[in-house]
Each structure stands twice: as C-alpha cells, then as structure tokens.
Design a protein around this motif. Structure first.
Motif, short mmCIF file in Angstrom:
data_model
loop_
_atom_site.label_atom_id
_atom_site.label_comp_id
_atom_site.label_asym_id
_atom_site.label_seq_id
_atom_site.Cartn_x
_atom_site.Cartn_y
_atom_site.Cartn_z
N MET A 111 -127.07 40.62 -12.76
CA MET A 111 -128.45 41.40 -12.39
C MET A 111 -128.25 42.38 -11.21
N ILE A 112 -128.94 43.49 -11.23
CA ILE A 112 -128.77 44.45 -10.29
C ILE A 112 -129.97 44.32 -9.26
N ARG A 113 -129.72 44.08 -7.98
CA ARG A 113 -130.76 44.21 -7.10
C ARG A 113 -130.67 45.24 -5.91
N VAL A 114 -131.88 45.84 -5.98
CA VAL A 114 -131.85 47.10 -4.93
C VAL A 114 -132.60 46.72 -3.75
N VAL A 115 -131.96 47.01 -2.42
CA VAL A 115 -132.73 46.85 -1.07
C VAL A 115 -132.70 47.91 -0.23
N PRO A 116 -133.84 48.07 0.55
CA PRO A 116 -134.12 49.26 1.52
C PRO A 116 -132.83 48.95 2.52
N GLU A 143 -127.17 50.65 -15.53
CA GLU A 143 -128.31 49.91 -15.05
C GLU A 143 -128.40 49.98 -13.64
N ALA A 144 -127.30 50.17 -12.93
CA ALA A 144 -127.34 50.24 -11.41
C ALA A 144 -128.07 51.73 -11.03
N ALA A 145 -127.64 52.53 -11.54
CA ALA A 145 -128.03 54.08 -11.55
C ALA A 145 -129.30 54.16 -11.73
N ALA A 146 -130.15 53.52 -12.99
CA ALA A 146 -131.37 53.77 -13.27
C ALA A 146 -132.14 52.82 -12.20
N ALA A 147 -131.74 51.82 -11.65
CA ALA A 147 -132.41 50.77 -10.73
C ALA A 147 -132.61 51.93 -9.40
N LEU A 148 -131.64 52.63 -9.12
CA LEU A 148 -131.62 53.15 -7.74
C LEU A 148 -132.69 54.20 -7.94
N VAL A 149 -132.62 54.90 -9.07
CA VAL A 149 -133.38 56.15 -9.13
C VAL A 149 -134.90 55.78 -9.35
N LEU A 164 -124.83 59.12 -15.81
CA LEU A 164 -125.89 58.25 -15.04
C LEU A 164 -127.02 58.74 -14.95
N LEU A 165 -127.31 60.16 -14.12
CA LEU A 165 -128.51 60.66 -13.85
C LEU A 165 -129.27 60.99 -15.06
N GLU A 166 -128.46 61.70 -16.01
CA GLU A 166 -129.20 62.07 -17.29
C GLU A 166 -129.92 61.03 -18.00
N ASP A 167 -129.07 59.72 -18.12
CA ASP A 167 -129.71 58.83 -18.63
C ASP A 167 -130.90 58.05 -17.80
N ALA A 168 -130.97 58.30 -16.52
CA ALA A 168 -132.01 57.87 -15.90
C ALA A 168 -133.14 58.90 -15.87
N GLY A 169 -133.15 59.93 -16.64
CA GLY A 169 -134.40 60.65 -16.96
C GLY A 169 -134.14 62.08 -16.29
N LEU A 170 -133.32 62.35 -15.60
CA LEU A 170 -133.23 63.72 -14.77
C LEU A 170 -132.73 64.64 -15.65
N LYS A 171 -133.09 66.02 -15.52
CA LYS A 171 -132.63 67.07 -16.56
C LYS A 171 -132.25 68.11 -15.52
N LYS A 172 -131.37 68.90 -15.92
CA LYS A 172 -130.94 70.01 -15.10
C LYS A 172 -132.09 71.01 -14.56
#
Length: 370
Positions: free
Chosen positions: A1-6, A97-103, A155-163
């Motif tokens: 499981m990915i955990r993102v913390v400030p 999963e990690a990249a999407a969680a960060l974004v 990673l970024l494109e799968d997280a919904g980002l576009k050029k």
C-alpha cells in the motif's frame, strides 16, 4: 500500500532531497544536485517567501518510493490573470500507483486553494529547471536542466496529465557553417550602423549589469507560455549564484544608443564536475573535486537569450548566438547546448538552426484540469 505524507521536518526534507540519489544509483547520466543548494532552494529562496509550497513523500513498506512538490505561484497567477497551480521535484519508482497517489495529493492540496489547473513539472517556475525529459536519454543533462527515466511520461499521463507544450534543447557540435558566420558578421556591421552594438558582460560593474539585464529579462519574455517575471529579490538571488561560475567571454549584451535591449547569458557546464560528486555532498571530498575539475569543463549552456519586442526581427538574436558559438569555437570546447526554446517560438528556433544547431533533447510541460 502506498502512503503519501507531507514533508514537515528537517529529517523528511533530507529524505526528499536524497531520494533521487537512490533512485538513479548506477545511472551513468544522472547528475546529483548539491545537497546544500537544494536545501537552500527549498527553504531560503526568495520564491518561498511569497508563494506557498508543500513537499510530499510517498512510502511503501516504510521505504521512500517517490516525491513531489505542490506549488502555488501567486505572482504567476497575478501576471497571467490565471488560476493555476504547479507541481515540481517529481521523482518516482516505476509504479503507477505511487505516481498517481503523489499527483492526487498535489491536486487535493491545490484544490483547497481553489486552483483550477495543474501544470508541471517546474521547480518552482519556468525561471528554474522545468520540463519532463521525453527525448534524449543518452547523455547527461547540462547545468540547470532536468533529467529523468523514460517511464516518467507514462506515469504522469496515466495520472491524467496531458501535454501542454514541448521545450527544445539544441546541440552544437564541431560542424560549423562558416558561410552563416560570415553573414552574421555582416549583419552585426549593419546593426552597428543603426546604433546597435554587441559587447561582453562586464563583471566589474556587476550591480549595474544586473539591473540592466533584469529589465530586459522581465520584458523580453512577457508573452512566452508560462512565463512569470522575477522579482528583484529573485533575480538578484539567481544573479549572485550565477556570478560564481559565469564566464563573461560567453555572455553578450546588445545595446541601442547605450541602452540594453537584449542579452545572451551562457554558463559553463558545471554538471561535468557535479556528476562525479557522490550524493551531492561537498564534504569530505566533493569540494576538492569541484575546485580541481572546474578547470576541465569543456561545455557550455546558452542559458537565456532575449531581445525587447521592438528590436526583434532585425537579426539580433542570431548575432548574439553567433558571438557565443564563435567564442566556443576559439576556445576549443566540445559541447554547447542552447536550451530551452518553446516549440512554437519559430523565430528563435530558426535563428539556432541557421547556425547549425540541432535539436537533440525534448522536454515537456504537462497540464490537468482540477
């Protein structure tokens, strides 16, 4: 499981800065940032005094697997009448999963500030290292250019980002177009007759030079995509850092009747030295390597070039580039990069190609409606 913390502690900030060293361990093209420089950038740079920033770390089984920073650039939004947020300092293992969680964490942080669009990567704005490398992975980055693994785009494109837009880096080799340089010499003579002269940067009058260049810088780029003027404090901070390494023989100022109307700022590629400084630490041996090997640098980056709008389309840009490349040729250097240029800046791209610059790396800015 990915955990993102400030990132809220000195220890976490250290982990944030050090993560890329572990991620790119063994990559021959990775250049470590100096730890002290990154720490100061994130805590002391004038930008952070008037713009909210929050760094995040992603963990898996208590091991850091990614990082990112959420950035609210108030000055950018005021200047562009926009409502955008930014992300930067993105690094991640090849794990969607990690990249999407960060974004997602950046999006959540920015949504709380009523932002409607996410743009990046930029560290902190386009005045600093920007863009995701998408072409040209076969050589190290030059000074203040980014580097990343090729899987980052996915990673970024799968997280919904576009050029949003691409940024082009040009390489100058040893194949010079002598005919083009002869034409530039004649063009410079014609400019001289019209009251426009080209001179070298004067480091002995550094304070006045900085004031002149700041005015040109903040005016010459006013219509560039994503541009935001630098405050006096930000510009002076950057200038004082660059003064430590700048070679005035590669920096020129264009003047019209004594008033600065354009300039080209070129930096020695200190990355040729930093690439051998382990984990970006100057002590105990890094400082000696830096001082000893600095003299061996044989590459440059044409870092910034701009001309006030009313003086464009006269060939000043090409003459400024030509002066740098002629000096580069005389010095016997082996690598020169001009970067970066917006893909839709036809005039500047043509000026570089006309003196045998070749596109060899491409960087991309992404965006996502939030």
């Amino acid at each position: 499981m990915i955990r993102v913390v400030p990132v809220n502690s000195k220890k976490e900030l250290g982990s944030f800065i050090d993560f890329p060293h572990d991620l790119y361990d063994g990559d021959p093209n990775y250049v470590p940032e100096l730890f002290i420089a990154q720490r100061d950038l994130l805590t002391k740079h004038p930008f952070v005094k008037h713009n909210p920033i929050q760094c995040f770390l992603a963990y898996h089984n208590n091991k850091v697997v990614g990082r990112i920073a959420a950035i609210l650039n108030n000055h950018y939004n005021e200047f562009n009448n926009a409502n955008d947020g930014f992300f930067g300092f993105f690094d991640c293992i090849n794990n969607h999963e990690a990249a999407a969680a960060l974004v997602a964490e950046v999006v959540k942080w920015l949504q709380e500030k009523k932002v409607s669009k996410l743009i990046g990567p930029v560290n902190f704005s386009t005045n600093e290292p920007s863009g995701l490398l998408i072409e040209g992975f076969d050589s190290p980055p030059v000074i203040q250019m980014t580097y990343n693994y090729s899987y980052y785009a996915s990673l970024l494109e799968d997280a919904g980002l576009k050029k949003q837009i691409d940024l082009i880096a040009y390489n100058f080799g040893d194949d010079y177009n002598d005919r083009a340089f002869h034409m530039l010499d004649r063009l410079e003579e014609r400019l001289n007759r019209g009251g426009i002269t080209i001179r070298k940067l004067n480091l002995k009058d550094f304070k006045n030079e900085v004031n002149k260049l700041r005015t040109v810088y903040n005016s010459a780029w006013d219509k560039n995509s994503g541009f935001v003027p630098m405050t006096d404090e930000e510009f002076n901070y950057a200038a004082n850092d660059l003064k430590l390494i700048v070679d005035p023989r590669f920096c020129c100022v264009a003047e019209h009747n004594g008033k600065a109307i354009g300039f080209v700022l070129t930096l020695p590629d200190i990355n040729q030295v930093l690439i051998n400084i382990k984990r970006g630490r100057l002590f105990p041996t890094g400082l000696m390597k830096l001082l000893w090997n600095k003299r061996k640098i044989n590459g440059i980056r044409i870092y910034a070039l701009g001309v006030l709008e009313e003086f464009r389309k006269r060939g000043i840009e090409a003459v400024l580039y030509g002066n740098v490349i002629k000096e580069y040729k005389v010095r016997g250097f082996h690598k020169a990069e001009a970067s970066w240029i917006l893909e839709n800046n036809d005039m500047m791209n043509k000026a570089i190609i006309d003196i045998n610059g070749s596109p060899y790396k491409t960087y991309r800015l992404y965006e996502k409606a939030i």
